[in-house]
Design an enzyme around this catalytic site. Structure first.
Site, short mmCIF file in Angstrom:
data_model
loop_
_atom_site.label_atom_id
_atom_site.label_comp_id
_atom_site.label_asym_id
_atom_site.label_seq_id
_atom_site.Cartn_x
_atom_site.Cartn_y
_atom_site.Cartn_z
N GLU A 142 0.80 5.26 25.76
CA GLU A 142 0.08 5.81 24.93
C GLU A 142 0.10 7.16 24.80
O GLU A 142 -0.26 7.80 25.50
CB GLU A 142 -1.33 5.09 25.25
CG GLU A 142 -1.77 3.92 25.40
CD GLU A 142 -1.55 3.00 24.11
OE1 GLU A 142 -1.67 3.77 23.03
OE2 GLU A 142 -1.55 1.70 24.02
N LYS A 188 -3.11 7.27 39.19
CA LYS A 188 -2.95 8.72 39.40
C LYS A 188 -3.58 9.43 38.11
O LYS A 188 -3.35 9.53 37.22
CB LYS A 188 -1.29 9.16 39.22
CG LYS A 188 -0.88 10.23 40.07
CD LYS A 188 -1.86 11.71 39.67
CE LYS A 188 -0.80 12.08 38.47
NZ LYS A 188 -1.78 13.57 37.85
N CYS A 209 -6.72 11.39 21.42
CA CYS A 209 -5.39 11.31 20.84
C CYS A 209 -5.50 10.87 19.41
O CYS A 209 -4.49 11.04 18.81
CB CYS A 209 -4.76 10.35 21.79
SG CYS A 209 -5.83 8.77 21.87
N GLU A 239 -0.17 18.49 17.41
CA GLU A 239 -1.40 18.03 18.02
C GLU A 239 -2.03 19.27 18.66
O GLU A 239 -1.40 19.93 19.48
CB GLU A 239 -1.04 16.95 19.12
CG GLU A 239 -2.09 16.41 19.84
CD GLU A 239 -1.98 15.29 20.68
OE1 GLU A 239 -1.07 15.54 21.63
OE2 GLU A 239 -2.55 14.25 20.51
N GLY A 271 -0.92 9.99 27.97
CA GLY A 271 -0.67 11.32 28.00
C GLY A 271 0.21 11.88 26.97
O GLY A 271 0.28 11.29 25.74
N SER A 272 0.75 13.18 27.04
CA SER A 272 1.45 13.83 25.98
C SER A 272 2.73 13.16 25.61
O SER A 272 3.18 12.48 26.50
CB SER A 272 1.66 15.20 26.34
OG SER A 272 2.32 15.20 27.57
N THR A 273 2.99 13.19 24.48
CA THR A 273 4.61 12.73 24.07
C THR A 273 5.67 13.36 24.88
O THR A 273 6.67 12.42 25.19
CB THR A 273 4.77 12.93 22.63
OG1 THR A 273 3.85 11.80 21.79
CG2 THR A 273 5.92 12.32 22.02
N GLU A 274 5.37 14.65 25.21
CA GLU A 274 6.62 15.27 25.89
C GLU A 274 6.78 14.69 27.34
O GLU A 274 7.71 14.32 27.83
CB GLU A 274 5.83 16.75 25.86
CG GLU A 274 7.12 17.66 26.84
CD GLU A 274 6.20 19.12 27.07
OE1 GLU A 274 4.93 19.23 26.66
OE2 GLU A 274 6.69 19.79 27.91
P1 NAD Z 1 0.02 15.10 30.17
O1 NAD Z 1 1.05 14.39 29.58
O2 NAD Z 1 0.22 16.46 30.64
O3 NAD Z 1 -0.68 14.67 31.35
C1 NAD Z 1 -0.99 13.06 31.45
C2 NAD Z 1 -0.71 12.68 32.95
O4 NAD Z 1 0.33 12.83 33.27
C3 NAD Z 1 -1.51 13.47 34.19
O5 NAD Z 1 -2.06 12.45 34.87
C4 NAD Z 1 -0.57 14.39 34.83
O6 NAD Z 1 -0.44 14.78 35.94
C5 NAD Z 1 0.70 13.45 34.45
N1 NAD Z 1 2.04 14.07 34.47
C6 NAD Z 1 2.39 15.44 34.34
N2 NAD Z 1 3.61 15.44 34.39
C7 NAD Z 1 4.31 14.52 34.90
C8 NAD Z 1 5.53 13.83 34.92
N3 NAD Z 1 6.60 14.76 34.69
N4 NAD Z 1 5.76 12.55 35.41
C9 NAD Z 1 4.66 11.84 35.47
N5 NAD Z 1 3.33 12.01 35.15
C10 NAD Z 1 3.14 13.27 34.83
O7 NAD Z 1 -1.29 15.02 29.03
P2 NAD Z 1 -2.79 15.53 29.13
O8 NAD Z 1 -2.49 17.19 28.62
O9 NAD Z 1 -3.23 15.34 30.39
O10 NAD Z 1 -3.54 14.60 28.22
C11 NAD Z 1 -3.46 15.17 26.65
C12 NAD Z 1 -2.35 14.09 26.10
O11 NAD Z 1 -2.86 12.81 26.18
C13 NAD Z 1 -2.42 14.44 24.43
O12 NAD Z 1 -1.30 14.42 24.01
C14 NAD Z 1 -3.01 13.36 24.08
O13 NAD Z 1 -2.76 12.72 22.50
C15 NAD Z 1 -2.68 12.24 24.76
N6 NAD Z 1 -3.57 10.95 25.24
C16 NAD Z 1 -3.02 9.91 24.38
C17 NAD Z 1 -3.83 8.69 24.44
C18 NAD Z 1 -3.45 7.33 23.83
O14 NAD Z 1 -4.05 6.41 23.91
N7 NAD Z 1 -2.44 7.45 22.98
C19 NAD Z 1 -5.12 8.70 24.91
C20 NAD Z 1 -5.65 9.97 25.38
C21 NAD Z 1 -4.57 11.00 25.60
#
Ligand code: NAD
Length: 498
Positions: free
Chosen positions: A271, A197, A305, A402, A249-252
């Protein structure tokens, strides 16, 4: 489709000439709802093309296809060396078509096409090849059991490493192709089937990668790609027939994944975010440390990240060092990703632009001083000037949270009190940089820092063979290296009474 650039490669132009379907069960299909959504060029804020708007119904279709391919399809009967050859082929095709992927990524994400080709795509190809090699090297072990309650018994005991099953892979927009490669390559090497996804902001390179999987000869249903918003990710995370979720993605959202996964207790690896310290001691090589410290927070427009956005500089050199960092940052050539001269592109979306602008205002309102930057660049697209803040307190939001934009907060430290406590004052623990010519100080500080990766006299010292992941709220598990195979396998203990 709106024309966005004149100098695109013919294959890229063709790719965005019409709306793009998604890949389920070996077929290119539209969402059951019939809906599509636009993906936007962040350099102009204009649409590039539209893609299928997948939701829970499409996720369910994809999970069924992946389940069938895992349980009954040729994939489960393929030998490791057959998987190896297919995965290696993906690496080769990515290399052959690197310029195409680079342009498409630049268009969709905003990053420089030169970097998207030389870093994102080349490294993705390397990750596929590395994991192709691992497919034939997944082993269990024999165990010399004692079985004290069966006197006189003889046994042959061993372990098997088996794939987890159907894996949902959810990735963000900052490195769309690369983050997909981090997950796809080891998941497939270990023999799983997958549903990818991609992020809603950047679905295009994932779909182009789908063409490569088909061309390489992967059986239908082994790799499925569902384009959609968070609701599609949420449906994947909650699906009762998904065995594992790998999320970046995000910690949230990571916390939401954990919550959603509890229904069938699927395996989860995460991650997540970071707010990484980059520490410069007074004895560091000044020029190298300046260049490396700028790259630490400015690479990918700060949308990393691991971005080194808390810059700790030993007090005697603080003023000179931060001035040099600000001067170097202010020289960066800002522009659209498709311009070969571009060093700093736009942020990925209006939402991200608003978020970073909010942090700039908050920093200034708290009393921070911008040595350079502090505002929007130009009047079109989502560009932000690279910004160096000084006069900051550890409690400021620009130090704690962040930002995910080209913004750094610089803080002085004193040799006698040390820097570790300040560097560790974060809910995150993803990465850290250390700059010093004193070997012993470097190794001691590396041990004191609570982070999954520590880079000395460099920043972003990644390698395909090195495990990568977070301490604290930066995640669960380690990607890359041999460690990634652990995320996508489970151990079976077999004990045979002879
Ligand atoms: P995000 O968490 O908003 O979205 C990431 C993915 O999750 C997207 O595909 C999104 O559609 C999906 N998503 C959103 N809500 C969801 C839910 N409720 N359930 C399942 N999937 C859902 O993050 P972003 O804004 O796309 O990316 C930025 C974040 O990613 C930053 O916090 C960054 O630090 C983190 N990141 C971490 C790493 C790592 O390796 N640690 C690498 C790259 C980015």
């Amino acid at each position: 489709m709106t024309a966005v650039a004149t100098d695109l490669l013919p294959r890229v132009r063709d790719f965005i000439a019409g709306d793009r379907p998604m890949l389920i069960g070996g077929e290119w299909v539209w969402a059951e709802s019939g809906r599509t959504f636009e993906t936007i060029d962040p350099a102009t804020a204009r649409p590039i093309t539209s893609v299928a708007h997948g939701d829970a119904a499409d996720v369910d279709r994809a999970v069924r296809a992946a389940r069938q391919a895992f349980d009954d399809g040729p994939w489960s009967r393929m030998k490791p060396n057959e998987r190896e050859r297919l995965i290696w082929r993906v690496g080769d095709l990515l290399t052959e078509r690197a310029a195409e992927f680079g342009q498409l990524e630049a268009l969709d994400n905003g990053k420089a096409a030169t970097i998207a080709t030389a870093v994102d795509t080349a490294w993705s190809a390397d990750i596929f090849r590395y994991n192709a090699g691992l497919a034939t090297k997944i082993t269990g072990s024999t165990v010399n059991v004692s079985m004290p309650f069966v006197p006189g018994g003889e046994f042959h005991a061993y372990t098997l490493r088996e794939p987890v099953g159907v894996c949902g892979l959810i990735v963000p927009w900052n490195f769309p192709l690369l983050m997909a490669a981090f997950k796809l390559a080891p998941a497939l090497a270990a023999g799983n089937t997958v549903i990818l996804k991609p992020a809603e902001q950047t679905p295009l390179t994932a779909l182009l990668l789908g063409e490569i999987f088909t061309e390489a000869g992967f059986p239908p249903g082994v790799v499925n790609i569902v384009t959609g918003y968070g609701e599609a990710g949420a449906a994947l995370a909650a699906h009762e027939d998904v065995d594992k979720i790998a999320f970046t993605g995000s910690t949230e959202v990571g916390k939401k994944i954990v919550e959603a996964a509890k229904g069938n207790l699927k395996k989860v690896s995460l991650e997540l975010g970071g707010k990484s310290p980059n520490i410069v001691f007074a004895d560091a090589d000044f020029e190298k440390a300046v260049a490396g410290s700028v790259a630490a927070w400015m690479f990918n427009h700060g949308q990393c990240c691991v971005a080194g956005t808390r810059l700790y500089v030993e007090r005697p050199i603080f003023d000179d060092f931060t001035a040099a960092v600000a001067e170097a940052a202010s020289q960066a050539k800002i522009g659209p990703g498709l311009d070969p001269a571009t060093e700093l592109g736009p942020l990925v979306s209006q939402e991200q632009f608003d978020r970073v602008s909010g942090y700039l205002s908050a920093g200034l309102a708290d009393g921070a001083r911008a040595l350079t930057g502090g505002k929007r660049w130009g009047d079109e697209g989502f560009f932000i000037e690279p910004t160096v803040f000084v006069d900051v307190e550890p409690s400021f939001s620009i130090v704690q949270e962040e930002i995910f934009g080209p913004v750094v907060a610089a803080l002085p430290f004193d040799a006698d009190t040390g820097v570790a406590a300040a560097a560790n004052d974060s809910i995150y623990g993803l990465a850290a940089g250390i700059w010093t010519q004193d070997l012993s100080k470097a190794h001691k500080t590396a041990r004191q820092i609570k982070a999954g990766s520590v880079w000395v006299n460099q920043y972003n010292g990644f390698d395909t063979a090195m495990p990568f992941g977070g301490y604290k709220q930066s995640g669960w598990g380690r990607e890359l290296g041999g460690a990634a195979i652990d995320l996508y396998t489970q151990t079976k203990a077999v004990n045979v009474a002879l």
